[in-house]
Design an enzyme around this catalytic site. Structure first.
Site, mmCIF file in Angstrom:
data_model
loop_
_atom_site.group_PDB
_atom_site.id
_atom_site.type_symbol
_atom_site.label_atom_id
_atom_site.label_comp_id
_atom_site.label_asym_id
_atom_site.label_seq_id
_atom_site.Cartn_x
_atom_site.Cartn_y
_atom_site.Cartn_z
ATOM 1 N N GLU A 1 -5.175 -5.445 10.389
ATOM 2 C CA GLU A 1 -4.156 -4.427 10.617
ATOM 3 C C GLU A 1 -4.424 -3.739 11.958
ATOM 4 O OE1 GLU A 1 -2.236 -3.054 6.773
ATOM 5 O OE2 GLU A 1 -4.048 -1.880 6.937
ATOM 6 N N GLY B 1 2.640 1.826 10.857
ATOM 7 C CA GLY B 1 3.619 2.912 10.746
ATOM 8 C C GLY B 1 4.332 3.238 12.046
ATOM 9 N N GLU C 1 -6.845 4.378 7.875
ATOM 10 C CA GLU C 1 -6.675 5.820 7.602
ATOM 11 C C GLU C 1 -7.919 6.395 6.916
ATOM 12 O OE1 GLU C 1 -2.897 5.412 5.645
ATOM 13 O OE2 GLU C 1 -1.973 4.914 7.570
ATOM 14 N N LYS D 1 0.033 4.270 -0.266
ATOM 15 C CA LYS D 1 -0.620 5.452 0.318
ATOM 16 C C LYS D 1 -0.416 6.671 -0.592
ATOM 17 C CE LYS D 1 0.057 3.344 4.777
ATOM 18 N NZ LYS D 1 0.016 3.490 6.208
ATOM 19 N N SER E 1 3.538 -2.557 10.271
ATOM 20 C CA SER E 1 4.987 -2.555 10.515
ATOM 21 C C SER E 1 5.673 -3.858 10.113
ATOM 22 C CB SER E 1 5.286 -2.222 11.982
ATOM 23 O OG SER E 1 4.921 -0.880 12.256
ATOM 24 N N HIS F 1 -9.429 0.872 4.875
ATOM 25 C CA HIS F 1 -8.147 1.053 5.571
ATOM 26 C C HIS F 1 -8.384 1.972 6.777
ATOM 27 C CE1 HIS F 1 -4.056 2.336 6.467
ATOM 28 N NE2 HIS F 1 -3.661 1.254 5.833
ATOM 29 N N ASN G 1 0.868 -1.185 0.000
ATOM 30 C CA ASN G 1 0.000 0.000 0.000
ATOM 31 C C ASN G 1 0.905 1.236 0.000
ATOM 32 O OD1 ASN G 1 -1.785 2.061 0.530
ATOM 33 N ND2 ASN G 1 -2.294 1.394 2.609
#
Ligand code: PEP
Length: 246
Positions: A163, A169, A97, A12, A208, A95, A10
């Site tokens: 996730e 991250g 985000e 992003k 991660s 996702h 991904n």
């Protein structure tokens, strides 16, 4: 049932035209890998050129989000049909985000997953708990609720990405034991929803994943690959993660 592993990247909001060089390295590197599928999900601006570069290779191209409707007056949005037309084969939906910064609810994520299927794309539905939920012993409850609300009710043509939000991250990851327990829980939820077909659904781990922890995280039972963020921007790291399956 053997599920062929998938390692998806991904990207992003990263990548310019010149980033096709990383994709070309991934395409070259995948030839040396064994039984594993690779996918790169660049920003929408790059899907068409990446799909052209990857045509005929073992690297699929995916989108990062789609709008539920096929076309219309929705400024700035991109439909699943448009992604398909540009050469995508799959699309990430839900996702964390998108859920966090765009207020996407489970119902919105399900509508996007259904739109993906309508367009002939495989939806990669993301679920995951925040740290406080894990610490309070509520991780399975939260993820179970997201699966119930976000997954299409019928038809098992879907990929699930677990996730944990606190691992995205941050460099932090759950233990292999915690990943195994969650993936087993997700598998049970998929088989109770889809019957035997739930055994064929790939469940990716994301959060991660790096070359140095990939073996530990990705060889756990019911982990059928990875959704990789930061490390997928570098072809060498991405290929090193996928080489776990070689
Ligand atoms: C992601 O955002 O899907 C992700 C897994 O990111 P990272 O690998 O950078 O934690």
């Amino acid at each position: 049932m053997a599920r062929r592993p998938l390692v998806a990247g991904n990207w992003k909001m990263n990548g310019r035209k010149s980033s096709v060089g990383e994709l070309v390295k991934i395409i070259a590197g995948v030839r040396k890998l064994g039984e594993v599928d690779l996918m790169v999900c660049p920003p929408a601006t790059l899907i068409m050129s990446f799909a052209a570069a990857a045509r005929g290779s073992r690297v699929a191209i995916g989108g990062q989000d789609c709008f539920p409707l096929p076309a219309g007056a929705f400024t700035g949005d991109i439909s699943a049909e448009m992604l398909k037309d540009a050469g995508a084969e799959a699309v990430i939906v839900g996702h964390s985000e998108r859920r966090q910064y765009h207020g996407e609810t489970d119902a919105a994520v399900r509508a996007k997953a259904l739109a993906a299927r309508r367009a002939g794309l495989v939806p990669i539905v993301c679920v995951g708990e925040i740290r406080a939920d894990r610490d309070a012993g509520r991780a399975c409850e939260v993820v179970g609720g997201e699966l119930d609300g976000s997954l299409p009710e019928t038809g098992a043509q879907v990929i699930v990405a677990y996730e944990p939000i606190w691992a995205i991250g941050t460099g932090m990851t759950p233990t292999a034991g915690d990943v195994g327990a969650m993936h087993e829980f997700i598998r049970e939820s998929l088989t109770s929803r889809y019957g035997e077909a739930g055994q064929d659904v790939r469940i990716l781990y994301g959060g991660s994943v790096k070359p140095d922890n990939a073996k530990e995280l990705l060889t756990v039972a019911n982990v059928d690959g990875a959704l990789v963020g930061g490390a997928s921007l570098n072809a060498t790291d991405f290929l090193a993660i996928a080489s776990v399956y070689s």
